[in-house]
Motif scaffolding. Sequence first.
Motif, PDB file in Angstrom:
ATOM      1  N   TYR A   1       0.787  -1.232   0.000  1.00  0.00           N
ATOM      2  CA  TYR A   1       0.000   0.000   0.000  1.00  0.00           C
ATOM      3  C   TYR A   1       0.823   1.288   0.000  1.00  0.00           C
ATOM      4  O   TYR A   1       0.267   2.356  -0.229  1.00  0.00           O
ATOM      5  N   HIS A   2       2.124   1.200   0.294  1.00  0.00           N
ATOM      6  CA  HIS A   2       2.904   2.417   0.473  1.00  0.00           C
ATOM      7  C   HIS A   2       4.104   2.519  -0.475  1.00  0.00           C
ATOM      8  O   HIS A   2       5.099   3.179  -0.159  1.00  0.00           O
ATOM      9  N   ASP A   3       4.025   1.834  -1.610  1.00  0.00           N
ATOM     10  CA  ASP A   3       5.042   1.965  -2.659  1.00  0.00           C
ATOM     11  C   ASP A   3       6.450   1.568  -2.219  1.00  0.00           C
ATOM     12  O   ASP A   3       7.425   2.034  -2.814  1.00  0.00           O
ATOM     13  N   ARG A   4       6.580   0.712  -1.219  1.00  0.00           N
ATOM     14  CA  ARG A   4       7.908   0.304  -0.766  1.00  0.00           C
ATOM     15  C   ARG A   4       8.385  -0.902  -1.582  1.00  0.00           C
ATOM     16  O   ARG A   4       8.632  -1.981  -1.045  1.00  0.00           O
ATOM     17  N   THR A   5       8.521  -0.700  -2.889  1.00  0.00           N
ATOM     18  CA  THR A   5       8.983  -1.779  -3.750  1.00  0.00           C
ATOM     19  C   THR A   5      10.427  -2.173  -3.451  1.00  0.00           C
ATOM     20  O   THR A   5      10.872  -3.237  -3.875  1.00  0.00           O
ATOM     21  N   ASP A   6      11.151  -1.318  -2.716  1.00  0.00           N
ATOM     22  CA  ASP A   6      12.520  -1.659  -2.335  1.00  0.00           C
ATOM     23  C   ASP A   6      12.566  -2.844  -1.374  1.00  0.00           C
ATOM     24  O   ASP A   6      13.630  -3.442  -1.173  1.00  0.00           O
ATOM     25  N   LEU A   7      11.420  -3.199  -0.772  1.00  0.00           N
ATOM     26  CA  LEU A   7      11.373  -4.331   0.143  1.00  0.00           C
ATOM     27  C   LEU A   7      11.257  -5.665  -0.593  1.00  0.00           C
ATOM     28  O   LEU A   7      11.549  -6.716  -0.033  1.00  0.00           O
ATOM     29  N   ALA A   8      10.807  -5.625  -1.845  1.00  0.00           N
ATOM     30  CA  ALA A   8      10.558  -6.856  -2.598  1.00  0.00           C
ATOM     31  C   ALA A   8      11.795  -7.750  -2.727  1.00  0.00           C
ATOM     32  O   ALA A   8      11.669  -8.975  -2.598  1.00  0.00           O
ATOM     33  N   PRO A   9      13.007  -7.208  -2.993  1.00  0.00           N
ATOM     34  CA  PRO A   9      14.159  -8.105  -3.145  1.00  0.00           C
ATOM     35  C   PRO A   9      14.431  -8.976  -1.924  1.00  0.00           C
ATOM     36  O   PRO A   9      14.646 -10.187  -2.057  1.00  0.00           O
ATOM     37  N   ALA A  10      14.414  -8.381  -0.719  1.00  0.00           N
ATOM     38  CA  ALA A  10      14.670  -9.169   0.489  1.00  0.00           C
ATOM     39  C   ALA A  10      13.543 -10.170   0.724  1.00  0.00           C
ATOM     40  O   ALA A  10      13.788 -11.350   1.014  1.00  0.00           O
ATOM     41  N   MET A  11      12.302  -9.712   0.596  1.00  0.00           N
ATOM     42  CA  MET A  11      11.163 -10.598   0.825  1.00  0.00           C
ATOM     43  C   MET A  11      11.156 -11.745  -0.181  1.00  0.00           C
ATOM     44  O   MET A  11      10.891 -12.901   0.168  1.00  0.00           O
TER      45      MET A  11
END
Length: 262
Positions: free
Chosen positions: A112-122
């Motif tokens: 919901y908050h555009d934190r696509t930078d979290l996708a690689p770790a997840m």
Amino acid sequence: MEAGVASSRSIGQTLRSAWAHAARLVLDIALPTLCVACREPVAGVGVCAECWAKLSFIAQPYCPRLGIPFVYDPGPGLLSMEAIADPPAYQRARAAVRYDDVARTLVHALKYHDRTDLAPAMGRWMARAGEELLGEADVLVPVPLHWRRGWSRRYNQSGALACVIERQSGVPVARDVLRRIRPTQQQVGLSRSQRASNVQGAFKVSPEKAHEIQGRRVVLVDDVLTSGATTDACARALLRARAAQVDVLVFARVVDTHKAPI
């Protein structure tokens, strides 16, 4: 002459690199990266060491069908009560972490908050958790958004996670194969039966893309598994389109700690 030109280029590249480094340093000082969970400054992106330690990673022993962690090891092959009482359309499910407070914050930030930078770790954590499934898979299929929600959100978090898993595992993503053909309301707050009704008939395999999953072993990718209604509806649509098998890989799953294996 050529040596002088090459030297000038080298100096120019060095200066540009130094300026870029200095700019990043100034930006980090002015706007330090914050832990997505506790909002404390953190090196890099994602979560700080303290919040990372609070993530409850799922490891064996767990139900071989649903991936639900057991509080004790019941022995090989024994299933959870959920798997016996209400077996899903998909074959197996695996999750990286339990859906607790920190995991919820990560999911909501990505979603919901555009934190696509979290996708690689997840995505990396998911690839590790789903190693068994990915080793046998032919193709990844992300759970789709309805086009209206995709337009307002600008990206599909399940697709972002699937792309990371593709890079980690080498299993290709089949894009736009599965479609959400009607909008559904948010599942949050709905009962188990309401969730199932909400997504019934909501998914369909695109006829022109069906050949990409026919006779193939599919891993369905999503961010969270709660009741399993969405993943079950997606799996049924894929199996109707003649996928050979459907497994499910998610970042987090809800775990009822009061239930035991039988």
